[in-house]
Structure formats: structure tokens, C-alpha cells
Design a protein around this motif. Structure first.
Motif, mmCIF file in Angstrom:
data_model
loop_
_atom_site.group_PDB
_atom_site.id
_atom_site.type_symbol
_atom_site.label_atom_id
_atom_site.label_comp_id
_atom_site.label_asym_id
_atom_site.label_seq_id
_atom_site.Cartn_x
_atom_site.Cartn_y
_atom_site.Cartn_z
ATOM 1 N N UNK A 87 0.826 -1.197 0.000
ATOM 2 C CA UNK A 87 0.000 0.000 0.000
ATOM 3 C C UNK A 87 0.866 1.254 0.000
ATOM 4 N N UNK B 65 1.268 4.008 -3.044
ATOM 5 C CA UNK B 65 0.901 5.388 -2.743
ATOM 6 C C UNK B 65 2.081 6.312 -3.042
ATOM 7 N N UNK C 99 -8.545 10.805 -1.296
ATOM 8 C CA UNK C 99 -7.699 9.618 -1.384
ATOM 9 C C UNK C 99 -6.809 9.489 -0.150
ATOM 10 N N UNK C 100 -6.268 10.629 0.326
ATOM 11 C CA UNK C 100 -5.427 10.579 1.527
ATOM 12 C C UNK C 100 -6.243 10.116 2.731
ATOM 13 N N UNK D 208 -6.824 6.448 2.525
ATOM 14 C CA UNK D 208 -5.581 5.744 2.820
ATOM 15 C C UNK D 208 -5.342 5.689 4.325
ATOM 16 N N UNK E 25 -6.628 0.724 1.320
ATOM 17 C CA UNK E 25 -5.442 1.520 1.009
ATOM 18 C C UNK E 25 -5.153 1.481 -0.487
#
Lengths: 477, 104
Positions: A167, A171, B15-16, B19, B42
Motif C-alpha cells: 500500500x 501510494x 484519497x489521503x 488511505x 489503502x
């Protein structure tokens, strides 16, 4: 799209052998363990030879996504070699544990192909696919003894934490992609070098996330907690393979990514360098100091492998060709000596966690003089005692770190090496200068003998002919 | 085609947040399957940011990446659930705090 077929041969051959022919053999031939073993050994040998042949042919292929030739091909040979040695060690081990299934060899070769993809990546997408191909194969191999609760526990821990790290990996990649507008290493490098990123903050966060994910793969502090449990619980031959070749693969990716992220002109470089230096220093101290307290040989070697990741990170901190060639040399010697040490543990081990304590090695030199001698060579080499390979690898890394101005890091590394000598030599003392305290049956290594012979030979040859080998390495870059 | 009405920041913040929810889920929950679902969250947060970046920069690579993330997530799910199943057969539990033969 331009495809350079000659340069892509090692990758094309291993994928064809794995994805088309290997699957067909397993689907249509019954009772085929011996056939699959032979087939995949041959595949690895041919892939390694092709990587050698095409090494001088440098460039990119598949539309610039994959780089070929040079150091990537060097790592191909290393991965195939380590894979082959692990296969030879695995056959007698799995037969003894009554779980020799041909899927094991498929997974091993699939992991090797993922590692090769990591070394060849010139694009974040390719790097991601390579890392996942390797990791997913490792999750399966870690849990391969599926009725053994320790093996399953290792697989679950490795899987959950590995997927968690994935993940962070993606990211980080997505933020770098957003900040630079590309996934290609060369484009990202030029955007960073000229400081013309649209979102410098996102770029910095992305770089840190990528560093976190890669630190997880190499088991660097503070992302090392999974390693002792996973390395202890997995079948010993799997540990031997994933703690060496897996780490080498992660470092090949680390070199490529950080050569991109840390160009000399960038504003971000000093901070990243300092962060990695701190991680390297803590990793080696934590690994070596914790290893001293261990009573289980497998767990002790697991902590020692964490410490070695710390030494190797020094080469990344040095950020230059000297550092990267020092990593290449040290990761090669590390792969052979650590793989060999784990294979010795695997030969002596008996099902149900027998013969894994350091006390069980008492008087080994009297019972098994050859195995004890081999183990002693690995211990000396891992401790960094001349004339073995480990000494010269450490020396090169220390020099690279000093030349880039990180003298304090080198001092930490020397201190932690001294600590590590305590437990490495402690095992040697146990083997040679104490009396055995219980009866043991004689062990026969079988095919694993080949692995031991090769790993010992490489540990000695790399140490004796360092300068000659380094000049050969120079031509790979 | 640029999505004009919603700015890029909104996508990135969403999105953050997703996550972070995923990360918190992994850290706080003890059920292996819920941890695994948090990891999937995530990955999907990343998918959202990838697509947003891709759409706003007019570069197709980010959307291509999303397909690879989905494929890899599916492969991970297959392997991960198999491991959880093997664990349940051996130990009749899927709670990670009960799996402690080795020092965690």
C-alpha cells in the motif's frame, strides 16, 4: 513500440519457460517432481547464461520500460545462481519433511523472474509488478509446510505486513507520478534534477513512502519486526532463499530508484541521504545487538541479516558509483555466505523444531567435522574476518561511506561489527570447543552438498581475488 | 477531457483520507480478514489518486497502473485468503493476537 528481442532474451526465456511450458508440464505429466525439478534447474541455468551473453548489450526495451544489459544482467545471474542453489538444497529438505510438491519449484522460479524484473525496471509500474511477483511467491513459499503451524504463522505475518507495505509502495509511486507527470525513471530523474516539479511537497512525501516500502522489503529499521518471525517460521530453505536473493533484489531496485531520486543537483538529496544514514545506523545496531541475545540459530541468523541490510544501506547513502559497486560486491558475498549458513542449519535441523538451538551445535566439530568447518567459514565471513568475502565487502562499503563524508556512520558500522563478532564467533566456539551433550544421528546432505560446496567456494574466492573481481564488476556498470 | 467542476485537491484529500482509514484499520483491528480489507482500502485510495493525477495531467500511464494494481490485489486476495484458510484449519482462529508461537 520498440522491442529489442536480443537484449530481452533472459526475461523472455524465463517467462516462456515458466508461464507456458512449465504450467503445461505440471498440467499433463503425473508424478513429475523429478521432471519439474530438472526442468526448472535447466531454465535457471539457461537464463543465467543468456544474461551473461547479453550483458554487453546495453539499452532499453519494451518502449523504454525495461533497461537491459549492465548491472541488471549481473543481478540476473546472481538471482538465478541463488535460485539454483536454493533448489538443490530444497529437494532433500522437502523430501525429509514429506512435502515435496512440484509447485515449490514453480514458485521459486516465479520469484526469480520477479527479482529479475525489479533489477531490469526502468519504470515504476514494472518495479511494482516485479516486487509483487517476488513477494506473492514468497508468501506461498513461507507457508509451504501447510500443516506446520509455525510455517503458516510466518506466511500470515509476512503476507499481512507485506501487503501493508505494498500500500505504501503504490501510494508513494502515485504521488511521485502526480508530482513529476511520469512513471519513467529517466523522466522523473530529469524533473527532480532540474527542480521543476509542480508539487515538490507531494514529491518529497512520495519519496519517503517509497523509501518506507523498500525499507520493509530489505527489513531495515523500523520496518524489520516481521523478519525474525518470518525467517524463523518459514521452511529453512525458503528462509535461505528469501533472506538473500530477496534482499539482493530489493537492493537492486533500491540502487535504481535512489540513483533517480538523489541526483546531485536536487534540493531533496541531503535530507534523503541523512534519513537513510540514520536508518542504516539504527538497523545495524538493532540487528547485531538483538542477535546477541538469541538462543535459536535460525533467529540469530535472521537478526544478523537485518544488520547486513544496515551495512548495505551505507552504499546507498554514499550515493555514487563507488557506493553502488560496493553494494553489488557485498550483496553478492552476503547472498552466498548467508544462504550457505541457512542451508547448514536446514541440514542439521530435524522436523518439529529439533536441533535449532545454539546449544544443539555443541561439539559439532567432533560429530560432523566437514559441516562444522563449512559453518565456521560462513561465520567468519559474516563477521567480516579476512581473508573471506565478507571482510572485503565491508571494507568497500566503509570506504565509500567515508569518501562521501559519513565518517560517523562508518564508526557506528565498525562498532556494530565488533558486536556481531561476539555471536558469530560464539557459535564457532560452541562447535569446536565444547562437548556434545546428547546423542545425534549422522546427517547426509544429499543434493544440498552441491549448494554448500559452491557457497563455500564463492565465499573464499570472492575474498582472495577481490581486486580482480572488482575490475570485472567495473565492466558491468 | 478534463473534469472541470471538481479541483484536483479534492480528489487527493479524499484519497489521503481513505488511505489513512485503511492504515488505522490495519493497525487497530485484530481480525486477519478485516486487516486484509483495510489493506484493500489503502490500495483503492491509491487507485483514486492515480486516476485523478492521470486525468488532470492528460497522461494515460496512471490509469494503466490502476489496472495492474487491481490485478495484483486480486492475486494477493487469492493467496492471502488461502493462507488465512490454512491458519484456520490448524488453529481454529483468525485473530492475529492469538497467533503467537513466535515472539510477535
Amino acid at each position: 513500440m520498440h522491442i529489442d528481442f536480443f537484449g530481452s532474451l533472459p526475461l523472455l526465456v524465463i517467462w516462456l519457460a515458466l508461464g507456458a511450458i512449465g504450467i503445461a508440464i505440471q498440467a499433463f505429466v503425473r508424478n513429475n517432481t523429478r521432471l519439474v525439478f530438472g526442468y526448472y534447474s535447466g531454465t535457471l541455468v539457461i537464463t543465467a547464461l543468456l544474461a551473461l551473453i547479453t550483458s554487453a548489450h546495453k539499452g532499453t526495451t519494451f518502449g523504454g520500460m525495461i533497461s537491459i544489459g549492465g548491472f541488471a544482467n549481473y543481478f540476473d545471474v546472481l538471482f538465478c545462481g541463488a535460485g539454483l542453489l536454493a533448489m538443490f538444497a530444497a529437494r532433500p529438505y522437502l523430501q525429509r519433511e514429506n512435502s515435496e510438491l512440484d509447485e515449490f519449484y514453480t514458485m521459486l522460479v516465479s520469484a526469480v523472474s520477479g527479482m529479475m524484473l525489479m533489477a531490469h525496471a526502468n519504470n515504476l509500474l514494472v518495479l511494482f509488478v516485479g516486487i509483487e511477483l517476488m513477494s506473492i511467491s514468497f508468501y506461498i513459499m513461507a507457508g509451504f509446510l501447510r500443516t506446520n503451524i509455525r510455517s503458516i504463522e510466518a506466511a500470515l505475518k509476512y503476507f499481512l505486513l507485506g501487503a501493508f507495505a505494498t500500500g505504501f509502495l503504490v501510494y508513494g509511486m502515485s504521488l511521485i507520478y502526480g508530482a513529476t507527470g511520469s512513471l519513467q525513471y529517466d523522466v522523473i530523474a530529469s524533473v527532480i534534477g532540474e527542480n521543476r516539479s509542480q508539487f515538490p511537497t507531494l514529491l518529497a512525501i512520495g519519496a519517503v513512502f517509497l523509501a518506507v516500502a523498500l525499507s520493509f522489503k530489505i527489513a531495515a529499521f523500523p520496518f524489520h519486526q516481521w523478519a525474525p518471525d518470518v525467517y524463523e517460521g518459514s521452511p529453512t530453505v525458503v528462509t535461505a532463499f528469501m533472506s538473500t536473493a530477496g534482499k539482493a533484489a530489493a537492493f537492486s531496485a533500491f540502487i535504481a530508484v535512489f540513483a533517480v531520486l538523489m541526483p546531485a543537483s536536487s534540493l531533496m538529496t541531503p535530507q534523503l541521504q541523512l534519513m537513510l544514514a540514520a536508518v542504516a545506523a539504527i538497523t545495524m545496531l538493532v540487528g547485531n545487538v538483538t542477535a546477541v541475545a538469541q538462543t535459536n540459530v535460525k533467529r540469530m541468523l535472521a537478526y544478523s541479516s537485518i544488520a547486513h541490510a544496515g551495512y548495505l544501506l551505507m552504499g546507498i547513502v554514499a550515493n555514487g558509483e563507488a557506493g553502488y559497486s560496493a553494494i553489488t560486491f557485498y550483496v553478492t558475498s552476503y547472498t552466498f555466505m548467508q544462504l550457505g549458513a541457512f542451508v547448514v542449519v536446514g541440514i542439521l535441523e530435524r522436523g518439529n523444531e529439533e536441533n535449532l538451538q545454539i546449544d544443539d551445535y555443541a561439539g559439532l566439530a567432533k560429530r560432523e567435522p566437514v559441516l562444522a568447518f563449512i559453518m565456521a567459514v560462513f561465520m567468519f565471513s559474516l563477521a567480516g574476518i579476512p581473508p573471506f568475502a565478507g571482510f572485503f565487502g565491508k571494507y568497500l562499503l566503509f570506504v565509500a561511506a567515508i569518501e562521501s563524508g559519513y565518517t560517523w556512520l562508518t564508526i557506528v558500522a565498525v562498532v556494530s561489527s565488533v558486536v556481531s563478532a561476539y555471536f558469530y564467533l560464539g557459535l564457532v566456539v560452541k562447535m569446536y570447543f565444547t562437548e556434545p551433550h546428547k546423542e545425534h544421528s549422522h546427517v547426509s546432505p544429499g543434493l544440498a552438498g552441491i549448494t554448500l560446496f559452491v557457497t563455500v567456494a564463492v565465499s573464499i574466492v570472492l575474498g582472495l581475488f577481490t581486486s580482480q573481481l572488482l575490475s570485472i564488476f567495473g565492466t558491468w556498470w | 477531457m478534463l473534469p472541470t467542476s471538481i479541483p484536483l485537491d479534492y480528489y487527493l484529500i479524499l484519497s489521503a483520507c481513505l488511505f489513512v482509514i485503511g492504515v488505522v484499520g490495519v493497525i487497530t483491528r485484530r481480525n486477519a480478514i478485516i486487516i486484509f480489507m483495510s489493506i484493500e482500502l489503502m490500495l483503492n485510495a491509491v487507485n483514486l489518486s492515480m486516476v485523478a493525477f492521470s486525468a488532470f495531467s492528460g497522461d494515460i500511464a496512471g490509469q494503466m497502473f490502476v489496472f495492474f494494481i487491481m490485478a495484483v490485489a486480486a492475486a494477493e486476495a487469492a493467496v492471502g485468503l488461502a493462507i488465512v484458510l490454512a491458519l484456520f484449519r490448524n488453529k481454529q482462529t483468525i485473530y492475529v493476537d492469538e497467533i503467537n508461537i513466535m515472539k510477535w
